[in-house]
Motif scaffolding. Structure first.
Motif, PDB file in Angstrom:
ATOM      1  N   UNK A 123      60.959 101.951  -0.407  1.00 12.78           N
ATOM      2  CA  UNK A 123      62.047 101.020  -0.693  1.00 12.78           C
ATOM      3  C   UNK A 123      61.463  99.783  -1.356  1.00 12.78           C
ATOM      4  N   UNK A 124      62.057  99.398  -2.482  1.00 11.59           N
ATOM      5  CA  UNK A 124      61.681  98.158  -3.158  1.00 11.59           C
ATOM      6  C   UNK A 124      62.924  97.299  -3.162  1.00 11.59           C
ATOM      7  N   UNK A 125      62.827  96.106  -2.601  1.00  9.38           N
ATOM      8  CA  UNK A 125      64.010  95.261  -2.556  1.00  9.38           C
ATOM      9  C   UNK A 125      63.759  93.939  -1.871  1.00  9.38           C
ATOM     10  N   UNK A 126      64.849  93.260  -1.636  1.00 18.07           N
ATOM     11  CA  UNK A 126      64.826  91.962  -0.975  1.00 18.07           C
ATOM     12  C   UNK A 126      65.276  92.167   0.463  1.00 18.07           C
ATOM     13  N   UNK A 127      64.551  91.600   1.401  1.00 12.83           N
ATOM     14  CA  UNK A 127      64.857  91.777   2.804  1.00 12.83           C
ATOM     15  C   UNK A 127      64.956  90.413   3.478  1.00 12.83           C
ATOM     16  N   UNK A 128      65.730  90.338   4.531  1.00 14.49           N
ATOM     17  CA  UNK A 128      65.853  89.090   5.270  1.00 14.49           C
ATOM     18  C   UNK A 128      66.870  88.149   4.656  1.00 14.49           C
ATOM     19  N   UNK A 129      66.617  86.851   4.801  1.00 12.45           N
ATOM     20  CA  UNK A 129      67.569  85.835   4.343  1.00 12.45           C
ATOM     21  C   UNK A 129      67.733  85.825   2.828  1.00 12.45           C
ATOM     22  N   UNK A 130      66.665  86.117   2.121  1.00 15.23           N
ATOM     23  CA  UNK A 130      66.728  86.079   0.660  1.00 15.23           C
ATOM     24  C   UNK A 130      67.581  87.229   0.109  1.00 15.23           C
ATOM     25  N   UNK A 131      67.812  88.252   0.900  1.00 11.41           N
ATOM     26  CA  UNK A 131      68.638  89.379   0.456  1.00 11.41           C
ATOM     27  C   UNK A 131      70.069  88.929   0.164  1.00 11.41           C
ATOM     28  N   UNK A 132      70.555  87.934   0.887  1.00 13.93           N
ATOM     29  CA  UNK A 132      71.913  87.428   0.641  1.00 13.93           C
ATOM     30  C   UNK A 132      72.012  86.810  -0.748  1.00 13.93           C
ATOM     31  N   UNK A 133      71.029  86.006  -1.123  1.00 12.61           N
ATOM     32  CA  UNK A 133      71.013  85.380  -2.441  1.00 12.61           C
ATOM     33  C   UNK A 133      70.927  86.447  -3.527  1.00 12.61           C
ATOM     34  N   UNK A 134      70.056  87.405  -3.332  1.00 15.56           N
ATOM     35  CA  UNK A 134      69.897  88.476  -4.316  1.00 15.56           C
ATOM     36  C   UNK A 134      71.184  89.289  -4.441  1.00 15.56           C
ATOM     37  N   UNK A 135      71.856  89.558  -3.326  1.00 15.82           N
ATOM     38  CA  UNK A 135      73.098  90.340  -3.352  1.00 15.82           C
ATOM     39  C   UNK A 135      74.191  89.595  -4.115  1.00 15.82           C
ATOM     40  N   UNK A 136      74.282  88.286  -3.923  1.00 18.35           N
ATOM     41  CA  UNK A 136      75.281  87.478  -4.623  1.00 18.35           C
ATOM     42  C   UNK A 136      75.084  87.599  -6.131  1.00 18.35           C
ATOM     43  N   UNK A 137      73.854  87.490  -6.582  1.00 14.01           N
ATOM     44  CA  UNK A 137      73.579  87.571  -8.021  1.00 14.01           C
ATOM     45  C   UNK A 137      73.646  89.000  -8.540  1.00 14.01           C
ATOM     46  N   UNK A 138      73.232  89.964  -7.739  1.00 11.96           N
ATOM     47  CA  UNK A 138      73.252  91.373  -8.160  1.00 11.96           C
ATOM     48  C   UNK A 138      74.671  91.829  -8.475  1.00 11.96           C
ATOM     49  N   UNK A 139      75.623  91.458  -7.625  1.00 12.60           N
ATOM     50  CA  UNK A 139      76.989  91.956  -7.772  1.00 12.60           C
ATOM     51  C   UNK A 139      77.974  90.917  -8.294  1.00 12.60           C
ATOM     52  N   UNK A 140      77.526  89.684  -8.508  1.00 11.84           N
ATOM     53  CA  UNK A 140      78.418  88.643  -9.020  1.00 11.84           C
ATOM     54  C   UNK A 140      79.456  88.212  -8.002  1.00 11.84           C
ATOM     55  N   UNK A 141      79.025  87.858  -6.817  1.00  7.40           N
ATOM     56  CA  UNK A 141      79.924  87.473  -5.735  1.00  7.40           C
ATOM     57  C   UNK A 141      80.135  85.962  -5.703  1.00  7.40           C
ATOM     58  N   UNK A 142      81.008  85.511  -4.828  1.00  8.28           N
ATOM     59  CA  UNK A 142      81.257  84.088  -4.632  1.00  8.28           C
ATOM     60  C   UNK A 142      80.398  83.589  -3.473  1.00  8.28           C
ATOM     61  N   UNK A 143      79.778  82.425  -3.668  1.00 16.11           N
ATOM     62  CA  UNK A 143      78.933  81.845  -2.632  1.00 16.11           C
ATOM     63  C   UNK A 143      78.955  80.332  -2.778  1.00 16.11           C
ATOM     64  N   UNK A 144      78.524  79.649  -1.723  1.00 14.73           N
ATOM     65  CA  UNK A 144      78.475  78.189  -1.769  1.00 14.73           C
ATOM     66  C   UNK A 144      77.256  77.747  -2.573  1.00 14.73           C
ATOM     67  N   UNK A 145      77.437  76.714  -3.386  1.00 15.41           N
ATOM     68  CA  UNK A 145      76.359  76.169  -4.200  1.00 15.41           C
ATOM     69  C   UNK A 145      75.349  75.440  -3.321  1.00 15.41           C
ATOM     70  N   UNK A 146      75.841  74.715  -2.346  1.00 13.98           N
ATOM     71  CA  UNK A 146      75.007  73.993  -1.381  1.00 13.98           C
ATOM     72  C   UNK A 146      75.613  74.264  -0.007  1.00 13.98           C
ATOM     73  N   UNK A 147      74.872  74.003   1.070  1.00 17.53           N
ATOM     74  CA  UNK A 147      75.395  74.314   2.407  1.00 17.53           C
ATOM     75  C   UNK A 147      76.799  73.771   2.685  1.00 17.53           C
ATOM     76  N   UNK A 148      77.091  72.551   2.302  1.00 19.18           N
ATOM     77  CA  UNK A 148      78.443  72.025   2.512  1.00 19.18           C
ATOM     78  C   UNK A 148      79.141  71.764   1.180  1.00 19.18           C
TER      79      UNK A 148
END
Length: 161
Positions: free
Chosen positions: A97-122
């Motif tokens: 398996x080659x990929x992103x694991x852990x907390x950074x996987x969320x960031x990678x998933x957002x960019x991989x699929x073009x999802x909506x996410x917060x720019x900064x924590x608040x």
């Protein structure tokens, strides 16, 4: 493409069955590292696995600038994400398996699929354009085949007495 992947899996599987499990895990890790290097190069070039360039970054307004200060050049996206710290290889005797694991996987998933996410924590939410970081293409299939043959051919065989 799935037929090609199926044929590659059957060919590689038959080849890998001839190798001992401990050696198979090492071989899988080496092949995974080659695949990781190839994808890190694509990320550095700001290109998706299919060859399309990434969508341009949204420009930020400069809120304050000081007179006489040299502006920093624009940095490429995902510089840290493509390092070995975040783009990881997990291998055992049956799979790689080659990929992103852990907390950074969320960031990678957002960019991989073009999802909506917060720019900064608040901060505000933003719909990011799809920028595929990982994917499988014909070049990867060739890379896997050549890498597997290279690592199997250069490995010293143990002689039994």
């Amino acid at each position: 493409m799935t037929d090609d992947l199926q044929r590659l899996e059957e060919w590689a599987g038959a080849l890998m069955l001839q190798v001992q499990p401990s050696r198979r895990r090492l071989l899988a890790a080496k092949v995974g590292q080659d695949l990781r290097r190839a994808h890190a190069k694509l990320i550095a070039m700001q290109v998706a696995p299919d060859g399309a360039p990434y969508a341009a970054r949204k420009h930020r307004k400069e809120l304050r600038t000081k007179a006489g200060r040299i502006k920093r050049q624009k940095a490429a996206m995902f510089n840290k994400l493509r390092t070995n710290t975040f783009l990881k290889v997990e291998a055992d005797s049956s799979q790689v398996s080659v990929g992103f694991f852990g907390k950074v996987a969320r960031i990678a998933r957002v960019h991989q699929f073009g999802l909506t996410d917060k720019v900064a924590p608040r901060g505000p939410s933003f719909k990011y354009p799809a920028r595929p970081l990982l994917g499988f293409n014909v070049a990867d299939e060739i890379l896997l085949r050549d890498s597997l043959l290279h690592h199997m051919g250069t490995a010293p065989e143990k002689k039994r007495s």
